[in-house]
Design a protein around this motif. Structure first.
Motif, PDB file in Angstrom:
ATOM      1  N   ALA A   1      -5.939 -11.167   1.796  1.00 13.78           N
ATOM      2  CA  ALA A   1      -4.902 -11.739   2.665  1.00 13.78           C
ATOM      3  C   ALA A   1      -3.518 -11.475   2.098  1.00 13.78           C
ATOM      4  O   ALA A   1      -2.573 -11.148   2.842  1.00 13.78           O
ATOM      5  CB  ALA A   1      -5.130 -13.241   2.837  1.00 13.78           C
ATOM      6  N   THR A   2      -3.376 -11.580   0.791  1.00 11.98           N
ATOM      7  CA  THR A   2      -2.085 -11.303   0.156  1.00 11.98           C
ATOM      8  C   THR A   2      -1.680  -9.847   0.362  1.00 11.98           C
ATOM      9  O   THR A   2      -0.521  -9.550   0.665  1.00 11.98           O
ATOM     10  CB  THR A   2      -2.151 -11.636  -1.347  1.00 11.98           C
ATOM     11  N   LEU A   3      -2.617  -8.929   0.203  1.00 10.74           N
ATOM     12  CA  LEU A   3      -2.314  -7.512   0.424  1.00 10.74           C
ATOM     13  C   LEU A   3      -1.928  -7.241   1.875  1.00 10.74           C
ATOM     14  O   LEU A   3      -1.004  -6.459   2.145  1.00 10.74           O
ATOM     15  CB  LEU A   3      -3.506  -6.651   0.026  1.00 10.74           C
ATOM     16  N   LEU A   4      -2.609  -7.869   2.823  1.00 11.37           N
ATOM     17  CA  LEU A   4      -2.260  -7.681   4.235  1.00 11.37           C
ATOM     18  C   LEU A   4      -0.860  -8.198   4.540  1.00 11.37           C
ATOM     19  O   LEU A   4      -0.094  -7.548   5.276  1.00 11.37           O
ATOM     20  CB  LEU A   4      -3.289  -8.372   5.134  1.00 11.37           C
ATOM     21  N   VAL A   5      -0.512  -9.328   3.982  1.00  8.94           N
ATOM     22  CA  VAL A   5       0.826  -9.884   4.200  1.00  8.94           C
ATOM     23  C   VAL A   5       1.877  -8.984   3.558  1.00  8.94           C
ATOM     24  O   VAL A   5       2.947  -8.760   4.127  1.00  8.94           O
ATOM     25  CB  VAL A   5       0.903 -11.332   3.666  1.00  8.94           C
ATOM     26  N   LEU A   6       1.577  -8.439   2.369  1.00  7.58           N
ATOM     27  CA  LEU A   6       2.507  -7.532   1.701  1.00  7.58           C
ATOM     28  C   LEU A   6       2.727  -6.267   2.526  1.00  7.58           C
ATOM     29  O   LEU A   6       3.860  -5.812   2.691  1.00  7.58           O
ATOM     30  CB  LEU A   6       1.995  -7.171   0.311  1.00  7.58           C
ATOM     31  N   VAL A   7       1.660  -5.711   3.066  1.00  7.97           N
ATOM     32  CA  VAL A   7       1.775  -4.516   3.906  1.00  7.97           C
ATOM     33  C   VAL A   7       2.587  -4.826   5.167  1.00  7.97           C
ATOM     34  O   VAL A   7       3.448  -4.032   5.581  1.00  7.97           O
ATOM     35  CB  VAL A   7       0.377  -3.964   4.262  1.00  7.97           C
ATOM     36  N   ALA A   8       2.359  -5.984   5.775  1.00  5.52           N
ATOM     37  CA  ALA A   8       3.131  -6.366   6.962  1.00  5.52           C
ATOM     38  C   ALA A   8       4.606  -6.537   6.612  1.00  5.52           C
ATOM     39  O   ALA A   8       5.488  -6.101   7.360  1.00  5.52           O
ATOM     40  CB  ALA A   8       2.578  -7.656   7.560  1.00  5.52           C
ATOM     41  N   PHE A   9       4.899  -7.146   5.475  1.00  3.92           N
ATOM     42  CA  PHE A   9       6.283  -7.340   5.048  1.00  3.92           C
ATOM     43  C   PHE A   9       6.981  -6.000   4.830  1.00  3.92           C
ATOM     44  O   PHE A   9       8.112  -5.795   5.281  1.00  3.92           O
ATOM     45  CB  PHE A   9       6.332  -8.176   3.768  1.00  3.92           C
ATOM     46  N   ILE A  10       6.311  -5.085   4.152  1.00  7.84           N
ATOM     47  CA  ILE A  10       6.902  -3.763   3.917  1.00  7.84           C
ATOM     48  C   ILE A  10       7.103  -3.031   5.237  1.00  7.84           C
ATOM     49  O   ILE A  10       8.138  -2.386   5.459  1.00  7.84           O
ATOM     50  CB  ILE A  10       6.022  -2.954   2.940  1.00  7.84           C
ATOM     51  N   GLY A  11       6.151  -3.136   6.149  1.00  2.00           N
ATOM     52  CA  GLY A  11       6.294  -2.488   7.451  1.00  2.00           C
ATOM     53  C   GLY A  11       7.465  -3.028   8.243  1.00  2.00           C
ATOM     54  O   GLY A  11       8.241  -2.264   8.833  1.00  2.00           O
ATOM     55  N   ILE A  12       7.647  -4.329   8.256  1.00  2.00           N
ATOM     56  CA  ILE A  12       8.767  -4.938   8.988  1.00  2.00           C
ATOM     57  C   ILE A  12      10.089  -4.555   8.336  1.00  2.00           C
ATOM     58  O   ILE A  12      11.079  -4.273   9.030  1.00  2.00           O
ATOM     59  CB  ILE A  12       8.596  -6.462   9.053  1.00  2.00           C
ATOM     60  N   THR A  13      10.127  -4.520   7.010  1.00  2.00           N
ATOM     61  CA  THR A  13      11.351  -4.140   6.309  1.00  2.00           C
ATOM     62  C   THR A  13      11.730  -2.699   6.611  1.00  2.00           C
ATOM     63  O   THR A  13      12.903  -2.399   6.880  1.00  2.00           O
ATOM     64  CB  THR A  13      11.166  -4.336   4.790  1.00  2.00           C
TER      65      THR A  13
END
Length: 63
Positions: A10-22
């Motif tokens: 879950a942490t990795l998925l949130v990190l990937v989503a954060f990087i994608g939005i940024t």
């Protein structure tokens, strides 16, 4: 699979989503849209230079 593995995923998925939005927010093709949105609050403000002249014209038309 225990709870800590799920938390890690879950942490990795949130990190990937954060990087994608940024990356999306700072991409150059959206810059124009963001600049237009940033100037929207100023679009409805009256021009201060025109207001006194319009009032003066209105007074001269009444006389």
């Amino acid at each position: 699979m225990d709870i800590n593995t799920l938390r890690g995923i879950a942490t990795l998925l949130v990190l990937v989503a954060f990087i994608g939005i940024t990356v999306w927010a700072y991409s150059s093709y959206k810059k124009k849209d963001f600049e237009e949105a940033a100037n929207l609050p100023f679009a409805d403000e009256p021009d201060d230079n025109k207001a006194p002249r319009e009032q003066q014209d209105a007074r001269s038309n009444k006389e």
